[in-house]
Design an enzyme around this catalytic site. Structure first.
Site: not given
Length: 291
Positions: A96, A172, A240
């Site tokens: 990701t 995503k 994150k």
């Protein structure tokens, strides 16, 4: 095939491919992960370029590291895989990362005649291991068709987003921002239920059969109630991902009411010493925060 990064997801993918009869070479710096890959039937490479040399003429290098910096390092750094790759081969980019990083990596690979499948994944290690995880695919149709057998072996839920590198990453981030929002919400209501004197397993039973249900809430809060905070997905991962999603929203001129708050919650849980715990530990953080 070669897999760079045999952690929870990469290791599960490598084991899945080995079980399906694919020849797999794994590169990972962690000796435990190396031994797990060997036990699953993979061969080991001591560097990304060594792994790349084992690829067939149309082979795929699966990158399953944590972030964009690691992705760039294993591809273009010292002993990076790209130096040993040939035109006609491809990289499947699974971390990701920010859309602009996916675009930049794809462009750098294209300059060398190497294809790039922007392919972030979702579903966790169990689903990666049994082939039922989701893949969000952004790549030219011809490239996806060439590697359809590999993609089918890895995932029973393949979503072709577009032919534009970066759109897998965008999808995503949207998904993971919602996952983060749902997880923060689930942890908050369970902490509240506890403060109200309710039985947590019974409360979660009700939620799971009612309008408050979410998959990530059920999955994480069941573990949290049981006191199981062994990391499957560290707090730092959704920290994150939600941060990147909020940055992408800002770049698009979008200011939503919940995304930034969820990102802030993960950052605060990290600062509270929970970085290396499973993200179910948000319940611990909210218990502490609530006094």
């Amino acid at each position: 095939m070669a897999v760079i990064g045999a952690g929870n997801m990469g290791g599960a993918m490598a084991a899945r491919l080995c079980e399906q009869g694919w020849p797999v070479v794994v590169c990972d710096i962690d000796p435990l992960r190396q031994q797990q890959a060997l036990a699953a039937g993979a061969e080991l490479a001591d560097s990304p370029d060594t792994a790349a040399r084992a690829l067939s003429a149309d082979g795929v290098l699966i990158v399953c590291v944590v972030d964009a910096a690691q992705s760039h390092a294993v591809l273009f750094g010292p002993d990076g895989a790209v130096a040993a790759m040939r035109p006609g081969q491809a990289v499947m980019l699974c971390p990701t990362i920010a859309p602009q990083d996916a675009e930049a990596l794809a462009a750098a690979l294209a300059e060398r005649g190497i294809g790039c499948i922007d392919a972030p994944m979702s579903g966790g290690p169990v689903r990666a291991r049994d082939g039922s995880m989701s893949l969000m695919l952004a790549a030219p149709q011809a490239l996806l068709a060439r590697h359809a057998e590999l993609l089918q072996a890895l995932s029973g839920r393949r979503f072709v987003i577009s032919e534009r590198a970066g759109d897998g990453a965008r999808t995503k981030l949207v998904n993971n921002l919602l996952a983060g929002i749902n997880l923060v919400g689930a942890a908050e209501v369970m902490a509240l239920a506890e403060r109200l004197g309710l039985d947590l397993p019974t409360t979660l039973d009700v939620i799971e059969q009612s309008s408050g249900q979410s998959w990530i809430g059920s999955d994480r809060m069941r573990r949290a109630i049981a006191g199981d905070f062994e990391p499957r997905a560290h707090v730092t991962l959704l920290e994150k991902d939600t941060r990147l999603a909020v940055q992408a929203a800002q770049a698009a001129g979008f200011d939503g009411p919940l995304g930034a708050r969820a990102a802030e919650a993960f950052a605060q849980a990290h600062a509270a010493g929970l970085a290396d715990r499973d993200d179910a530990a948000l319940l611990l953080w909210l218990r502490q925060r609530g006094g």
